[in-house]
Motif scaffolding. Structure first.
Motif, PDB file in Angstrom:
ATOM      1  N   UNK A 188      -4.784   1.834  -8.818  1.00 59.63           N
ATOM      2  CA  UNK A 188      -5.776   2.792  -9.303  1.00 59.63           C
ATOM      3  C   UNK A 188      -6.853   3.113  -8.291  1.00 59.63           C
ATOM      4  N   UNK A 189      -7.043   2.244  -7.320  1.00 60.76           N
ATOM      5  CA  UNK A 189      -7.965   2.546  -6.232  1.00 60.76           C
ATOM      6  C   UNK A 189      -7.363   1.988  -4.943  1.00 60.76           C
ATOM      7  N   UNK A 190      -7.796   2.491  -3.793  1.00 62.44           N
ATOM      8  CA  UNK A 190      -7.119   2.116  -2.548  1.00 62.44           C
ATOM      9  C   UNK A 190      -7.331   0.656  -2.154  1.00 62.44           C
ATOM     10  N   UNK A 191      -6.227  -0.024  -1.875  1.00 65.66           N
ATOM     11  CA  UNK A 191      -6.199  -1.430  -1.465  1.00 65.66           C
ATOM     12  C   UNK A 191      -5.337  -1.538  -0.208  1.00 65.66           C
ATOM     13  N   UNK A 192      -5.763  -2.410   0.726  1.00 67.05           N
ATOM     14  CA  UNK A 192      -5.008  -2.595   1.968  1.00 67.05           C
ATOM     15  C   UNK A 192      -4.040  -3.765   1.816  1.00 67.05           C
ATOM     16  N   UNK A 193      -2.762  -3.495   2.075  1.00 69.45           N
ATOM     17  CA  UNK A 193      -1.726  -4.521   2.064  1.00 69.45           C
ATOM     18  C   UNK A 193      -1.199  -4.754   3.477  1.00 69.45           C
ATOM     19  N   UNK A 194      -0.668  -5.958   3.708  1.00 75.52           N
ATOM     20  CA  UNK A 194       0.103  -6.248   4.920  1.00 75.52           C
ATOM     21  C   UNK A 194       1.479  -6.704   4.472  1.00 75.52           C
ATOM     22  N   UNK A 195       2.506  -6.098   5.035  1.00 73.59           N
ATOM     23  CA  UNK A 195       3.877  -6.369   4.598  1.00 73.59           C
ATOM     24  C   UNK A 195       4.752  -6.736   5.788  1.00 73.59           C
TER      25      UNK A 195
END
Lengths: 427, 176
Positions: free
Chosen positions: A216-223
């Motif tokens: 629902x709001x921008x989140x930073x992921x590392x994959x």
């Protein structure tokens, strides 16, 4: 220019509705002032057409704008071994270099691809290599061969055997894709019904940071690209966005709005050690580390309009770098750190430009209207970006040296947010 | 510049709010007392009033207007949106169990990340007006979609101007 536009539209029309990998790139404008004339003879026993080994090599070299492909048809029999070459055939066609080769079956279903690069003038062999591979690696091998040829003929390391990332939207579905640098072999690494932006390759190319709106709001992921496993790097209140890896891969710069306006922070790759880097009352975003790790360039509108600034990576005073026009955004360092690409707005058009740090001199490279997200090939010769054509986002690349050479890269869907990956780790 | 506009907007709104606030507030307190839980009351307050003329969805009510539009690369609130923000601020002050998400959006041009921050600033700009009018900050949250959720899909100004926007979405409603 009008003819080019028609050609482009035709290509796009051709792409739609076809398999993702059916179309390759198209050259829409001229090339370098001095192009190296090279003839590439179809390899013996190769599967035909543009997907053949020799076809991939030819397309790779042509895309750079640095080569003129010399017609190799009509030479009979076509040479596949050095002993079969009549150099006068190729000298009379104006070729300076000649590429020949053959594909042969090996035990256990493997293939052996052999090529030779010949200097037509001196009749010398410039390179000769043989690869025994799983047939699924034919395209990769063709890119590797193109890299060898490119390095031998230009002195610059080739970047054909590299990968790109981009976001493709089809209907309501967003996919973060990873593909070969020529657009082929695309595979989704994230699929979501919410937007994804800002993919950022780790320096070794094995991890991707990106921004997802799925919560629902921008989140930073590392994959991890190997395992597909991922973790939240930054999931603070407000917007978490614009990840950028440090050259060593241990830290990232991110943009957070948790303390009010969007500002740049540094965070360890494991999510610990958050530290604020910029303090302005404007928007500070799009951080990118300099290749030597000493500086971060970023976009800020602290001076009234969005411009590109530079700040020491461990904090300090920011210096404004761009002064032409009132909208300069999305900086991306050239791998040698001496120049950066960015998006420059001029007379209503958003175009890819390059500016040299020492001279401050700026050059606009493209002729399109809605360019976005420029990033350099790891050898610095080409710039990948997204633009709009025929009502949808498309991938394109342009020579970074200012010679007019713009191409489309095949990809299906509505394309945004491309990022060119690093050199492969196995070299 | 932003501050001057903000002040002008506020002066108009505060005057309007002062006259009608208390009466509405009392009505809602009664409702929530009868409701089984605060959460249910909230949903009821927003959704179920529709049948008996929920002002939030009644097309004749200014509260059914939910979008504030902006100039290119600007977060300045235009004068014409004063009555709209004023009305929602009043509603929120009168209905202490209602809450809104202010969704900031931009047109597609330029940088996705800069647009994300610009969308946040537009949403914050509307939030600032509401909080300065007296709406408790706890009733307002903001989110930016930047250029990622365009309402209008073409690639020229006729669409871009529809996408430079903040939407007011009440909790319990479907946002974009």
């Amino acid at each position: 220019m009008a003819a080019m536009a028609v050609g482009l539209a035709a290509l796009v029309a051709g792409c739609i509705g076809q398999p993702a990998f059916a179309a390759l790139t198209i050259e829409i404008t001229g090339g370098a002032a001095t192009q190296i004339p090279v003839a590439i003879v179809p390899f013996a026993h190769e599967a035909g057409g543009a997907r053949s080994v020799s076809g991939v090599i030819a397309a790779d070299l042509a895309r750079t704008g640095q080569f003129k492909l010399v017609d190799s048809s009509g030479v009979t029999p076509p040479p596949h071994h050095a002993a079969e070459v009549h150099y006068s055939d190729w000298a009379s066609r104006g070729a300076d270099a000649l590429v020949i080769g053959h594909v042969d079956p090996s035990p256990n279903g493997a293939l052996t691809v052999t090529f030779r690069l010949l200097d037509v003038g001196s009749q010398a062999s410039l390179a000769s290599l043989s690869y025994t591979i799983n047939p699924s690696l034919l395209r990769v091998t063709a890119h590797e061969i193109a890299d060898v040829i490119y390095q031998k003929l230009t002195g610059i390391r080739g970047a054909f055997d590299t990968r790109i990332a981009y976001v493709s939207q089809q209907g309501k579905r967003f996919q973060l894709m990873v593909a070969d640098a020529d657009g082929y072999g695309g595979r989704p690494i994230v699929t979501s019904l919410e937007p994804i932006i800002s993919p950022a390759w780790s320096p070794h190319g094995n991890r991707m940071a990106y921004v997802s709106f799925e919560k629902g709001h921008p989140i930073v992921y590392v994959q991890s690209l190997n395992t597909g496993r991922r973790y939240v790097l930054a999931g603070f209140r407000g917007d978490n966005s614009a990840p950028a890896w440090s050259p060593g891969g241990h830290r990232l710069a991110v943009v957070l709005s948790k303390d009010g306006n969007s500002q740049i922070y540094i965070i360890n790759a494991d999510g610990t050690g958050l530290k604020r880097l910029t303090r302005s009352d404007g928007i500070d975003t799009e951080p990118k580390w300099s290749p030597d790790g000493r500086f971060i360039v970023f976009t800020s509108d602290r001076g009234g309009s969005p411009q590109i600034y530079r700040i020491p990576a461990d904090g300090g005073a920011a210096t404004r770098l761009t002064f032409e026009g009132n909208y300069n955004v999305s900086p991306s360092f050239r791998p040698d750190g001496r120049a950066f690409a960015f998006i420059h707005r001029s007379r209503g058009a958003f175009q890819v430009a390059v500016q040299h740090l020492a001279s401050g001199q700026m050059q606009v490279l493209t002729h399109s209207r809605l360019d976005q997200s420029p990033s350099f090939a790891p050898n610095g010769t080409m710039i990948l970006y997204a633009t709009e054509l025929g009502g949808r986002g498309v991938l394109a690349e342009v020579s970074s040296d200012g010679t007019t050479n713009e191409h489309l890269i095949a990809a299906s869907g509505d394309i945004r947010e491309p990022a060119w990956g690093p050199f492969p780790a196995h070299h | 510049m932003r501050n001057i506009l903000l002040s002008a907007v506020l002066c108009g709104m505060l005057a309007a709010c002062a006259s009608t606030g208390p009466a509405h507030k009392a009505a809602v307190v009664d409702k929530s007392l009868n409701a089984p839980s605060a959460g249910a009351a909230q949903a009821q307050g927003v959704k179920n009033q529709g049948a008996s003329g929920n002002p939030l969805t009644n097309p004749n009510s200014i509260l059914s207007q939910r979008s504030i539009y902006f100039d290119y690369n600007s977060d300045a609130i235009k004068n014409r949106y004063r009555p709209l923000i004023e009305a929602h601020a009043k509603y929120l002050m009168d209905h202490s169990n209602a809450s809104v998400v202010l969704q900031g959006n931009t047109d597609e041009r330029g940088s996705a990340e800069y647009n994300l921050a610009l969308g946040e600033r537009r949403a914050t700009s509307v939030k600032n007006v509401m909080t300065l009018l007296g709406v408790p900050a706890s009733q307002i949250s903001t989110v930016s979609f930047g250029a990622e959720k365009p309402k209008a899909l073409c690639h020229n100004e006729s669409c871009w101007k529809q996408n430079r926007r903040v939407d007011i979405v009440y909790q319990g409603e479907q946002g974009d």
